[in-house]
Design a protein around this motif. Structure first.
Motif, PDB file in Angstrom:
ATOM      1  N   PRO A   1      -4.235 -12.448   4.220  1.00 23.03           N
ATOM      2  CA  PRO A   1      -3.209 -11.735   4.989  1.00 23.03           C
ATOM      3  C   PRO A   1      -3.237 -12.153   6.460  1.00 23.03           C
ATOM      4  O   PRO A   1      -4.298 -12.435   7.016  1.00 23.03           O
ATOM      5  CB  PRO A   1      -3.599 -10.265   4.844  1.00 23.03           C
ATOM      6  N   GLY A   2      -2.043 -12.195   7.043  1.00 23.66           N
ATOM      7  CA  GLY A   2      -1.901 -12.547   8.447  1.00 23.66           C
ATOM      8  C   GLY A   2      -1.230 -11.442   9.231  1.00 23.66           C
ATOM      9  O   GLY A   2      -1.448 -10.250   8.976  1.00 23.66           O
ATOM     10  N   ALA A   3      -0.356 -11.835  10.122  1.00 27.02           N
ATOM     11  CA  ALA A   3       0.274 -10.912  11.065  1.00 27.02           C
ATOM     12  C   ALA A   3       1.293  -9.987  10.382  1.00 27.02           C
ATOM     13  O   ALA A   3       1.965 -10.378   9.432  1.00 27.02           O
ATOM     14  CB  ALA A   3       0.977 -11.699  12.157  1.00 27.02           C
ATOM     15  N   LEU A   4       1.389  -8.785  10.920  1.00 24.27           N
ATOM     16  CA  LEU A   4       2.420  -7.835  10.504  1.00 24.27           C
ATOM     17  C   LEU A   4       3.779  -8.382  10.936  1.00 24.27           C
ATOM     18  O   LEU A   4       3.961  -8.762  12.092  1.00 24.27           O
ATOM     19  CB  LEU A   4       2.174  -6.474  11.154  1.00 24.27           C
ATOM     20  N   VAL A   5       4.716  -8.433   9.993  1.00 17.59           N
ATOM     21  CA  VAL A   5       6.066  -8.904  10.291  1.00 17.59           C
ATOM     22  C   VAL A   5       6.956  -7.721  10.652  1.00 17.59           C
ATOM     23  O   VAL A   5       7.758  -7.794  11.579  1.00 17.59           O
ATOM     24  CB  VAL A   5       6.654  -9.678   9.095  1.00 17.59           C
ATOM     25  N   GLY A   6       6.817  -6.621   9.904  1.00 12.96           N
ATOM     26  CA  GLY A   6       7.624  -5.441  10.168  1.00 12.96           C
ATOM     27  C   GLY A   6       7.321  -4.335   9.173  1.00 12.96           C
ATOM     28  O   GLY A   6       6.552  -4.522   8.239  1.00 12.96           O
ATOM     29  N   ARG A   7       7.931  -3.184   9.416  1.00 16.67           N
ATOM     30  CA  ARG A   7       7.767  -2.025   8.549  1.00 16.67           C
ATOM     31  C   ARG A   7       9.140  -1.537   8.123  1.00 16.67           C
ATOM     32  O   ARG A   7      10.079  -1.573   8.908  1.00 16.67           O
ATOM     33  CB  ARG A   7       7.048  -0.882   9.254  1.00 16.67           C
ATOM     34  N   VAL A   8       9.208  -1.053   6.878  1.00 12.56           N
ATOM     35  CA  VAL A   8      10.433  -0.436   6.387  1.00 12.56           C
ATOM     36  C   VAL A   8      10.065   0.851   5.667  1.00 12.56           C
ATOM     37  O   VAL A   8       8.961   1.004   5.157  1.00 12.56           O
ATOM     38  CB  VAL A   8      11.227  -1.372   5.432  1.00 12.56           C
ATOM     39  N   ARG A   9      11.019   1.749   5.631  1.00 10.48           N
ATOM     40  CA  ARG A   9      10.841   3.001   4.883  1.00 10.48           C
ATOM     41  C   ARG A   9      11.898   3.023   3.793  1.00 10.48           C
ATOM     42  O   ARG A   9      13.091   2.894   4.084  1.00 10.48           O
ATOM     43  CB  ARG A   9      10.993   4.200   5.824  1.00 10.48           C
ATOM     44  N   ARG A  10      11.462   3.120   2.548  1.00 10.86           N
ATOM     45  CA  ARG A  10      12.366   3.185   1.392  1.00 10.86           C
ATOM     46  C   ARG A  10      12.012   4.444   0.620  1.00 10.86           C
ATOM     47  O   ARG A  10      11.046   4.448  -0.152  1.00 10.86           O
ATOM     48  CB  ARG A  10      12.214   1.951   0.492  1.00 10.86           C
ATOM     49  N   GLY A  11      12.756   5.522   0.876  1.00 10.84           N
ATOM     50  CA  GLY A  11      12.420   6.809   0.267  1.00 10.84           C
ATOM     51  C   GLY A  11      11.061   7.260   0.759  1.00 10.84           C
ATOM     52  O   GLY A  11      10.796   7.294   1.957  1.00 10.84           O
ATOM     53  N   ALA A  12      10.160   7.572  -0.164  1.00 12.47           N
ATOM     54  CA  ALA A  12       8.812   8.027   0.194  1.00 12.47           C
ATOM     55  C   ALA A  12       7.881   6.873   0.540  1.00 12.47           C
ATOM     56  O   ALA A  12       6.755   7.087   0.979  1.00 12.47           O
ATOM     57  CB  ALA A  12       8.211   8.829  -0.959  1.00 12.47           C
ATOM     58  N   TYR A  13       8.340   5.626   0.347  1.00  9.89           N
ATOM     59  CA  TYR A  13       7.471   4.466   0.521  1.00  9.89           C
ATOM     60  C   TYR A  13       7.564   3.913   1.937  1.00  9.89           C
ATOM     61  O   TYR A  13       8.628   3.500   2.382  1.00  9.89           O
ATOM     62  CB  TYR A  13       7.836   3.372  -0.496  1.00  9.89           C
ATOM     63  N   ASP A  14       6.434   3.909   2.645  1.00 12.79           N
ATOM     64  CA  ASP A  14       6.327   3.317   3.973  1.00 12.79           C
ATOM     65  C   ASP A  14       5.655   1.963   3.782  1.00 12.79           C
ATOM     66  O   ASP A  14       4.463   1.892   3.484  1.00 12.79           O
ATOM     67  CB  ASP A  14       5.500   4.212   4.897  1.00 12.79           C
ATOM     68  N   ILE A  15       6.428   0.882   3.934  1.00  4.92           N
ATOM     69  CA  ILE A  15       5.968  -0.454   3.559  1.00  4.92           C
ATOM     70  C   ILE A  15       5.722  -1.297   4.803  1.00  4.92           C
ATOM     71  O   ILE A  15       6.622  -1.501   5.618  1.00  4.92           O
ATOM     72  CB  ILE A  15       7.004  -1.158   2.660  1.00  4.92           C
ATOM     73  N   ALA A  16       4.478  -1.779   4.924  1.00  5.36           N
ATOM     74  CA  ALA A  16       4.109  -2.703   5.985  1.00  5.36           C
ATOM     75  C   ALA A  16       4.127  -4.109   5.380  1.00  5.36           C
ATOM     76  O   ALA A  16       3.402  -4.385   4.425  1.00  5.36           O
ATOM     77  CB  ALA A  16       2.722  -2.374   6.525  1.00  5.36           C
ATOM     78  N   ASP A  17       4.972  -4.988   5.915  1.00  2.59           N
ATOM     79  CA  ASP A  17       5.118  -6.345   5.389  1.00  2.59           C
ATOM     80  C   ASP A  17       4.396  -7.340   6.298  1.00  2.59           C
ATOM     81  O   ASP A  17       4.635  -7.360   7.505  1.00  2.59           O
ATOM     82  CB  ASP A  17       6.595  -6.714   5.263  1.00  2.59           C
ATOM     83  N   TYR A  18       3.546  -8.165   5.676  1.00  2.00           N
ATOM     84  CA  TYR A  18       2.694  -9.108   6.390  1.00  2.00           C
ATOM     85  C   TYR A  18       2.938 -10.537   5.907  1.00  2.00           C
ATOM     86  O   TYR A  18       3.223 -10.756   4.724  1.00  2.00           O
ATOM     87  CB  TYR A  18       1.215  -8.806   6.122  1.00  2.00           C
ATOM     88  N   HIS A  19       2.752 -11.488   6.823  1.00  2.00           N
ATOM     89  CA  HIS A  19       2.679 -12.887   6.399  1.00  2.00           C
ATOM     90  C   HIS A  19       1.390 -13.055   5.605  1.00  2.00           C
ATOM     91  O   HIS A  19       0.365 -12.451   5.940  1.00  2.00           O
ATOM     92  CB  HIS A  19       2.634 -13.829   7.609  1.00  2.00           C
ATOM     93  N   CYS A  20       1.442 -13.866   4.552  1.00  2.00           N
ATOM     94  CA  CYS A  20       0.246 -14.196   3.774  1.00  2.00           C
ATOM     95  C   CYS A  20       0.214 -15.690   3.545  1.00  2.00           C
ATOM     96  O   CYS A  20       1.252 -16.321   3.324  1.00  2.00           O
ATOM     97  CB  CYS A  20       0.251 -13.482   2.420  1.00  2.00           C
ATOM     98  N   ARG A  21      -0.992 -16.242   3.573  1.00  2.00           N
ATOM     99  CA  ARG A  21      -1.205 -17.673   3.316  1.00  2.00           C
ATOM    100  C   ARG A  21      -1.934 -17.809   1.990  1.00  2.00           C
ATOM    101  O   ARG A  21      -2.922 -17.116   1.739  1.00  2.00           O
ATOM    102  CB  ARG A  21      -2.031 -18.274   4.444  1.00  2.00           C
ATOM    103  N   VAL A  22      -1.447 -18.712   1.139  1.00  2.00           N
ATOM    104  CA  VAL A  22      -2.063 -18.932  -0.171  1.00  2.00           C
ATOM    105  C   VAL A  22      -3.332 -19.765   0.008  1.00  2.00           C
ATOM    106  O   VAL A  22      -3.299 -20.829   0.626  1.00  2.00           O
ATOM    107  CB  VAL A  22      -1.088 -19.640  -1.139  1.00  2.00           C
TER     108      VAL A  22
END
Length: 131
Positions: free
Chosen positions: A67-88
């Protein structure tokens, strides 16, 4: 706190291959069953976001990621989602337990897939659309 007020912490992975395609999974479960989304899921008790990303990516895609840097956050109903860059780091791409399919998508492919609500708009807003 009532059940309707409960917030479920989640993570999502923005993972790109060497040519700029974005990794998506077709969801096997609700919400969004049958639709394409970023791989990810719930943060389990005792996990931090990084540990949840590593676990979810292995379960859903068969890939080992960093996992890398946080790209952004979204809220979808009850779900608070933190989206991150990831390197394989390794593994072999396959659809896992919570995914019907997994694939690398370029921009034209992404535009043709049935996506979870607001994914295209969010990726565009974050300048995170694939090439």
């Amino acid at each position: 706190m009532t059940e309707s007020e409960r917030v479920v912490p989640c993570v999502g992975a923005l993972t790109y291959d060497q040519v700029g395609r974005l990794l998506l999974v077709r969801r096997a479960n609700e919400p969004g069953r049958g639709l394409w989304s970023l791989p990810g899921g719930r943060v389990e008790e005792g996990e931090d976001d990084a540990a949840a990303l590593v676990r979810e990516m292995a379960e859903e895609t068969g890939l080992v990621v960093e996992p890398g840097a946080l790209v952004g956050r979204v809220r979808r109903g009850a779900y608070d989602i933190a989206d991150y860059h990831c390197r394989v780091l390794g593994g072999r791409l396959r659809a896992g337990d919570d995914a019907l399919d997994a694939r690398w998508c370029d921009a034209p492919t992404l535009a043709q897939l049935p996506l979870v609500p607001e994914l295209w708009e969010t990726l565009r807003e974050w300048a995170a659309l694939p090439r």
